[in-house]
Design a protein around this motif. Structure first.
Motif, PDB file in Angstrom:
ATOM      1  N   THR A 279       0.814  -1.187  -0.066  1.00  0.00           N
ATOM      2  CA  THR A 279       0.119  -0.016  -0.063  1.00  0.00           C
ATOM      3  C   THR A 279       1.063   1.157   0.133  1.00  0.00           C
ATOM      4  OG1 THR A 279      -1.790  -1.051   1.135  1.00  0.00           O
ATOM      5  CG2 THR A 279      -1.767   1.368   1.240  1.00  0.00           C
TER       6      THR A 279
ATOM      7  N   GLU B  67       0.744   5.431  -0.255  1.00  0.00           N
ATOM      8  CA  GLU B  67       0.003   6.758  -0.058  1.00  0.00           C
ATOM      9  C   GLU B  67       0.800   7.950  -0.352  1.00  0.00           C
ATOM     10  OE1 GLU B  67      -2.248   5.392   3.946  1.00  0.00           O
ATOM     11  OE2 GLU B  67      -0.377   6.382   3.884  1.00  0.00           O
TER      12      GLU B  67
ATOM     13  N   PRO C 120      -4.274   6.908  -0.370  1.00  0.00           N
ATOM     14  CA  PRO C 120      -3.742   5.711  -0.999  1.00  0.00           C
ATOM     15  C   PRO C 120      -3.750   5.833  -2.597  1.00  0.00           C
ATOM     16  CG  PRO C 120      -5.738   5.220  -0.024  1.00  0.00           C
ATOM     17  CD  PRO C 120      -5.567   6.615   0.279  1.00  0.00           C
TER      18      PRO C 120
ATOM     19  N   ARG D 196      -3.411   0.036  -3.233  1.00  0.00           N
ATOM     20  CA  ARG D 196      -3.920  -0.575  -2.103  1.00  0.00           C
ATOM     21  C   ARG D 196      -3.774  -2.132  -2.092  1.00  0.00           C
ATOM     22  NH1 ARG D 196      -7.777   3.620  -3.582  1.00  0.00           N
ATOM     23  NH2 ARG D 196      -8.901   2.350  -4.620  1.00  0.00           N
TER      24      ARG D 196
ATOM     25  N   GLU E  55      -5.775  -0.812  -7.285  1.00  0.00           N
ATOM     26  CA  GLU E  55      -5.860  -2.174  -7.147  1.00  0.00           C
ATOM     27  C   GLU E  55      -5.679  -2.935  -8.361  1.00  0.00           C
ATOM     28  OE1 GLU E  55      -9.790  -2.142  -5.301  1.00  0.00           O
ATOM     29  OE2 GLU E  55      -9.134  -1.871  -3.242  1.00  0.00           O
TER      30      GLU E  55
END
Length: 559
Positions: free
Chosen positions: A23, A25, A35, A38, A247
């Motif tokens: 993850t 950010e 983020p 992720r 993702e």
């Protein structure tokens, strides 16, 4: 945690690269972190070609920067691990990561024009990489020979000459190979390539990707390719990962993803890819027909343009156009294709009067353009409008959308009433599938596809009969590109527009064009109806372009 870099002792047991539940950010405020990636996991085995696919903003580049320790200061790894051959490098500082970058993982960035130092010869830049990644004796000859060897391995057929040249003296493909040579200087086990062919012509793209495959086969190098081009990824990869909004939404062997996509987003990407379609796009209103005896909307004859190359001794000339002809039928789309330097943009610029030809004529309807005075040419532009490649640079960043679209109305003193102009701007926005909520937005507040829609709306403000579009979708993601192409087809059916569509993407030509002209080195080598040229090309160069089209797996699956 070990202090040593990855080596061959662990390579048999562990992947070359394993990213686990990472993850990442970005700081978006004093105490706020957002983020960008992720919980992403991926791995690359020795001799494996893995592609990471996704549209702009999906997190692909952020993930790669995290894996290489190249995140900007405003970013951080919040969770997860990064390991090379079993060695966890998460959290290593830049000094320790220097043990990994170069001599274990090679990196090929997207743009060689910014990645290469313009004031240093190619040889110097490769030697720097060799010296850093492979410390030797102080003998300059050893470094030179190692650099030349790297240039040869990168596929440069005349490494001695390239060694002595500056970046500006090389073609785009040769500059990209120089970056590959730098990436290979440390004899890495894995190469990470971030959009390495996105700015290259289709034939040069094929050469670069073919060479990466050879390196994979000959040296057992693992390759992680980051790209937004689904056709390239499917043609070249063993495995594929699809990213969206930070993702991974789909992953698996290429054949599985191609024939049995599990995610709706993957299916939409596949459906939007030009190679997936055979035949022309039809307007939303129904099947489009073009009369066989459609009148000529635009005709160019024997256009020639020569540029003097300054700063060279002796003086040299560049023949950008050599007796080029073009005929555009009313209500149709005529595509102009060819590689960089073929003369496509020069021809387009002459058609709209931005550039003056040395010889030849341009006729719009019954008016001959090249003999018109400035005031007459300006009036003609009401019928003939231009849509630029990059809307972010062609739209004034200080103006809201309402003022941008209204600019032609002001320039030609049309609709003097404020309410009338606003109504016309709203009408134009709706014609490109945008609503009134966009009126007060600045270009920086729009996506790439929205900016291109605004540029098209502005071009339509004067009710032109002809639009000349110069690479108008080349910088867009595949799904946005599909939306813009469908919009153009719908507008053509509704308004009876004629298009001159300049592109290097033959997949796009097949989707929207009726006729196509193929150019090489300023010369028209072939012209005709799209179906005829695609299925029975007469010129060897046309056959070469068609053979280099990405997306063969996509096309085969669509049949």
């Amino acid at each position: 945690m070990t202090e040593t870099a990855p080596d061959d002792s662990t390579a048999a047991a562990d992947p070359l690269l394993r990213i686990s539940d990472i993850t990442i950010e970005y700081r978006t405020g004093r105490r706020r972190w957002t983020p960008a990636v992720r919980g992403v996991s991926l791995h690359v085995e020795p001799g494996e070609f893995v592609s990471l696919v996704g549209e702009s903003g999906s997190g692909k580049t952020t993930l790669v920067q995290g894996a290489l320790g190249l995140l900007p200061a405003a970013a951080r790894i919040r969770a997860g691990t990064i390991a090379y051959s079993g060695v966890d490098v998460t959290g290593w500082n830049d000094r320790r990561l220097a043990l990994v970058r170069g001599n274990y993982v090679g990196f090929i960035p997207q743009d060689p024009n910014t990645a290469l130092n313009p004031v240093k010869k190619i040889g110097q830049q490769v030697i720097e990489a060799v010296r850093f990644n492979q410390p030797r004796s102080n003998k300059a000859a050893q470094y030179r020979e190692a650099a030349l060897s790297s240039l040869r391995t990168a596929g440069l057929t005349d490494p001695e000459r390239v060694f002595q040249q500056y970046p500006h003296e090389l073609s785009g493909g040769m500059k990209q190979r120089a970056l590959i040579a730098i990436a290979l200087a440390g004899q890495p086990k894995i190469i990470i390539a971030d959009e390495p062919t996105s700015a290259l012509d289709v034939t040069v793209q094929k050469v670069i990707l073919d060479h990466l495959i050879r390196l994979q086969d000959d040296l057992g190098i693992g390759i992680l390719l980051v790209t937004h081009d689904l056709g390239v990824a499917l043609d070249r990869s063993d495995r594929l990962l699809v990213m969206r909004d930070g993702e991974v939404v789909e992953q698996g062997p290429v054949r599985q993803v191609l024939t049995q996509p599990a995610n709706d987003y993957t299916r939409r990407l596949l459906d939007a890819a030009p190679a997936r379609h055979h035949g022309r796009l039809e307007p939303a209103t129904g099947v489009r027909t073009v009369a066989a005896d459609a009148p000529v909307a635009l005709r160019a004859h024997a256009l020639t343009k020569t540029y003097q190359l300054r700063g060279r001794r002796p003086h040299r000339e560049l023949r950008a156009l050599d007796a080029a002809d073009l005929l555009v039928r009313a209500g149709t789309t005529h595509a102009i294709v060819g590689e960089s330097g073929a003369g496509k943009s020069t021809l387009a610029s002459i058609l709209v009067g931005f550039t003056t030809a040395d010889h030849g004529t341009v006729q719009v309807g019954d008016r001959e353009l090249t003999s018109l005075r400035h005031t007459q040419l300006r009036e003609l532009r009401r019928d003939l409008q231009f849509v630029f490649q990059n809307p972010f640079t062609s739209l004034d960043p200080r103006f809201p959308v309402s003022r941008i679209i209204a600019e032609p109305l002001h320039a030609f003193r049309l609709l003097p009433g404020k309410q009338q102009r606003r109504a016309r701007v709203v009408e134009l926005l709706r014609s490109v599938a945008l609503d009134e909520s966009y009126l007060d937005r600045l270009p920086s507040q729009l996506s790439g596809g929205q900016r291109q829609r605004v540029a098209i709306a502005r071009a339509l403000a004067l009710n032109p009969r002809i639009l000349v579009l110069d690479e108008a979708v080349s910088a867009l993601d595949v799904s946005v590109q599909a939306q813009i192409l469908q919009l153009l087809v719908d507008l053509q059916a509704e308004l009876g527009l004629s298009y001159v569509f300049v592109t290097h993407d033959l997949g796009v030509v097949r989707l929207i064009a009726d006729d196509v002209t193929v150019m090489q080195d300023g010369v028209v080598v072939e012209t005709g109806e799209v179906e005829q040229v695609f299925h029975a090309p007469q010129h060897a160069y046309t056959r070469q372009l068609l053979a280099a089209m990405p997306g063969t797996r996509l096309a085969a699956d669509a049949r």
